[in-house]
Write a protein that holds these residues in place. Structure first.
Motif, PDB file in Angstrom:
ATOM      1  N   UNK A 270       0.833  -1.209   0.000  1.00 57.10           N
ATOM      2  CA  UNK A 270       0.000   0.000   0.000  1.00 57.10           C
ATOM      3  C   UNK A 270       0.865   1.255   0.000  1.00 57.10           C
ATOM      4  N   UNK A 271       1.832   1.289   0.882  1.00 61.28           N
ATOM      5  CA  UNK A 271       2.695   2.471   0.966  1.00 61.28           C
ATOM      6  C   UNK A 271       3.541   2.627  -0.292  1.00 61.28           C
ATOM      7  N   UNK A 272       4.072   1.533  -0.803  1.00 63.92           N
ATOM      8  CA  UNK A 272       4.855   1.615  -2.038  1.00 63.92           C
ATOM      9  C   UNK A 272       4.010   2.157  -3.184  1.00 63.92           C
ATOM     10  N   UNK A 273       2.749   1.710  -3.253  1.00 65.57           N
ATOM     11  CA  UNK A 273       1.848   2.184  -4.308  1.00 65.57           C
ATOM     12  C   UNK A 273       1.541   3.669  -4.149  1.00 65.57           C
ATOM     13  N   UNK A 274       1.278   4.116  -2.932  1.00 66.28           N
ATOM     14  CA  UNK A 274       0.961   5.524  -2.695  1.00 66.28           C
ATOM     15  C   UNK A 274       2.154   6.424  -3.027  1.00 66.28           C
ATOM     16  N   UNK A 275       3.331   5.998  -2.626  1.00 68.98           N
ATOM     17  CA  UNK A 275       4.531   6.774  -2.944  1.00 68.98           C
ATOM     18  C   UNK A 275       4.742   6.816  -4.451  1.00 68.98           C
ATOM     19  N   UNK A 276       4.516   5.696  -5.099  1.00 71.72           N
ATOM     20  CA  UNK A 276       4.665   5.618  -6.548  1.00 71.72           C
ATOM     21  C   UNK A 276       3.693   6.570  -7.255  1.00 71.72           C
ATOM     22  N   UNK A 277       2.453   6.584  -6.817  1.00 75.19           N
ATOM     23  CA  UNK A 277       1.454   7.465  -7.425  1.00 75.19           C
ATOM     24  C   UNK A 277       1.791   8.940  -7.206  1.00 75.19           C
ATOM     25  N   UNK A 278       2.407   9.255  -6.068  1.00 72.10           N
ATOM     26  CA  UNK A 278       2.742  10.651  -5.788  1.00 72.10           C
ATOM     27  C   UNK A 278       3.803  11.195  -6.734  1.00 72.10           C
ATOM     28  N   UNK A 279       4.589  10.306  -7.345  1.00 70.94           N
ATOM     29  CA  UNK A 279       5.631  10.796  -8.257  1.00 70.94           C
ATOM     30  C   UNK A 279       5.038  11.442  -9.508  1.00 70.94           C
ATOM     31  N   UNK A 280       3.815  11.051  -9.878  1.00 68.91           N
ATOM     32  CA  UNK A 280       3.155  11.689 -11.026  1.00 68.91           C
ATOM     33  C   UNK A 280       2.915  13.166 -10.711  1.00 68.91           C
ATOM     34  N   UNK A 281       2.451  13.434  -9.500  1.00 69.63           N
ATOM     35  CA  UNK A 281       2.243  14.815  -9.052  1.00 69.63           C
ATOM     36  C   UNK A 281       3.575  15.552  -8.985  1.00 69.63           C
ATOM     37  N   UNK A 282       4.585  14.870  -8.527  1.00 71.68           N
ATOM     38  CA  UNK A 282       5.932  15.439  -8.398  1.00 71.68           C
ATOM     39  C   UNK A 282       6.444  15.914  -9.758  1.00 71.68           C
ATOM     40  N   UNK A 283       6.364  15.050 -10.778  1.00 70.93           N
ATOM     41  CA  UNK A 283       6.840  15.396 -12.122  1.00 70.93           C
ATOM     42  C   UNK A 283       6.050  16.571 -12.693  1.00 70.93           C
TER      43      UNK A 283
END
Length: 429
Positions: A270-283
């Motif tokens: 769950x945490x790995x997925x949430x962090x991964x999804x946040x990178x889209x916002x980051x970019x």
């Protein structure tokens, strides 16, 4: 002779940096999830996690040294050759970590070898960011410095994304399989990625601004010595200005993995997925911030990012502490915005505060010193603070205090003060 296209500059800066940060971040993920029990099993659970984070921090200690040494040769010989070297150093060390025997197999030799390879990994990364920023910004006109400087910044979130994808792919394995061989796969994949990065970077032309300095025989004999002697104020302020992004970033991508799984009972997937999804916002935020920085100036945009970094840690922990995956996702997404604002402006800002002859050394050392203070220490301090108090509030206040240092330092930087008088004669197309 026409210069390289914008696409080739972007590819060399972005792809190589993405690979380097993939290499670097998979270590942080492994430190949070598995290294404590595999390489430090004689410790208690908390002590083992601290030891794993300590090994993670060792890479940051090597980064300023790598920045100084690689920056020296980058200012003396050129940007391109050093970018190829950093890729080989970091990628080679990462692949070897994937082959390491554990403590159960060779005893104390296992953590010692892990530390040695982490030092080599950190040394290579120390010279990466500065070269990747300069190979882009020194091909750009002054009106596009922030956008070109942001090319290297995409590598950080993409490195987080790909490293988390790699671990997400193996995290679903049975625990025994994950601990015996599953965790090694993300490290061994580095071999393929390094080959791709090497091909891309070896084809790039040298940065025009550096070529002009070299042709005029105006390169510095000992860049680091000249930097310390003639630009100490800028070096100190730039180092302090570099603390907030990794302080926020490593709190999320490293400490939260440990805190969320052991204290709050989140699933690691769950945490790995949430962090991964946040990178889209980051970019997306990096792109917007870079475009804005070229219009209004890099420093004002960076100030806004630093201010949000001061404000966000307390609400971020409050959201994560609810135990709700949706609210934790919101916390990570806003943290990604905070980092993205500063990342979009940082390349353009830093490339203008040091003169060309010491620029590789200057921006590399500043960035890596800030990374050591904000990134290496934060997961360790956070673990110790929670162990002592049982509360996340002191952790949030600590991260906010680090970000305040950055905010105050940025006000002291003079944007554009060291811009070269000779702009490139071409605009990449």
């Amino acid at each position: 002779m026409a210069g390289p296209s914008r696409r080739s500059i972007f590819t060399a800066s972005f792809v190589g940096t993405s690979i380097e940060w993939y290499d670097y971040y998979i270590f942080g993920t492994a430190a949070a999830l598995v290294f404590g029990s595999l390489f430090f099993p004689q410790f208690s659970s908390v002590a083992g996690t601290l030891a794993a984070f300590g090994t993670f921090a060792v890479g940051f200690i090597a980064r300023p040294l790598g920045a100084a040494v690689i920056g020296h040769f980058g200012d003396r010989l050129g940007r391109k050759a050093m970018l190829v070297l950093t890729l080989l150093l970091t990628g080679g060390a990462t692949a070897l970590i994937g082959l390491l025997p554990t403590y159960a197999a060779i005893g104390i030799g296992a953590p010692l070898l892990l530390v040695l390879l982490r030092l080599l990994q950190g040394f290579g990364v120390g010279g990466e960011w500065g070269g990747a920023v300069l190979i882009a910004t020194e091909h750009a006109t002054s009106r596009r410095r922030a956008v070109y400087g942001s090319f290297a910044q995409f590598g950080v979130p993409i490195g987080v994304l790909t490293s988390n994808l790699a671990f997400l792919a193996v995290a679903g394995l049975p625990d025994e399989a994950f601990r015996s061989w599953g965790w090694r796969i993300p490290f061994l994949l580095s071999v393929v990625l390094v080959v791709v990065g090497f091909v891309v970077r070896s084809r790039l032309q040298e940065a025009p601004e550096f070529e002009k300095v070299k042709a005029a025989r105006e390169t510095s004999t000992v860049p680091v010595a000249e930097l310390v002697r003639r630009h100490p104020r800028t070096l100190v302020l730039a180092s302090l200005a570099s603390i907030a992004p990794p302080a926020i970033g490593y709190t999320v991508i490293v400490y939260m993995l440990s805190y969320g799984t052991t204290v709050l009972d989140y699933e690691r997937t769950t945490l790995l997925t949430l962090i991964m999804l946040s990178t889209v916002v980051w970019v997306a935020t990096i792109i917007g911030a870079a475009v804005l920085a070229d219009r209004v100036g890099s420093r004002p945009v960076y100030v806004v990012g630093a201010l949000t970094a001061v404000i966000w840690p307390l609400p971020m922990f409050a959201l994560v502490n609810t135990g709700s995956a949706a609210l934790a996702g919101l916390a990570f997404a806003v943290a990604a915005v905070v980092q993205g604002i500063m990342a979009g402006a940082q390349g353009g800002l830093f490339s203008e505060i040091f003169p060309v002859r010491v620029r590789y050394s200057g921006i590399s050392i500043a960035y890596q010193v800030g990374g050591m203070v904000g990134g290496a220490v934060t997961p360790i301090v956070a673990t110790a603070l929670f162990g002592a108090t049982g509360s996340s509030t002191p952790i949030a206040l600590y991260v906010a205090a680090l970000s305040l240092l950055t905010l105050l330092a940025v006000f002291g930087l003079r944007e554009g003060s060291a811009r070269t008088a000779a702009e490139p004669e071409h605009q990449p197309n």
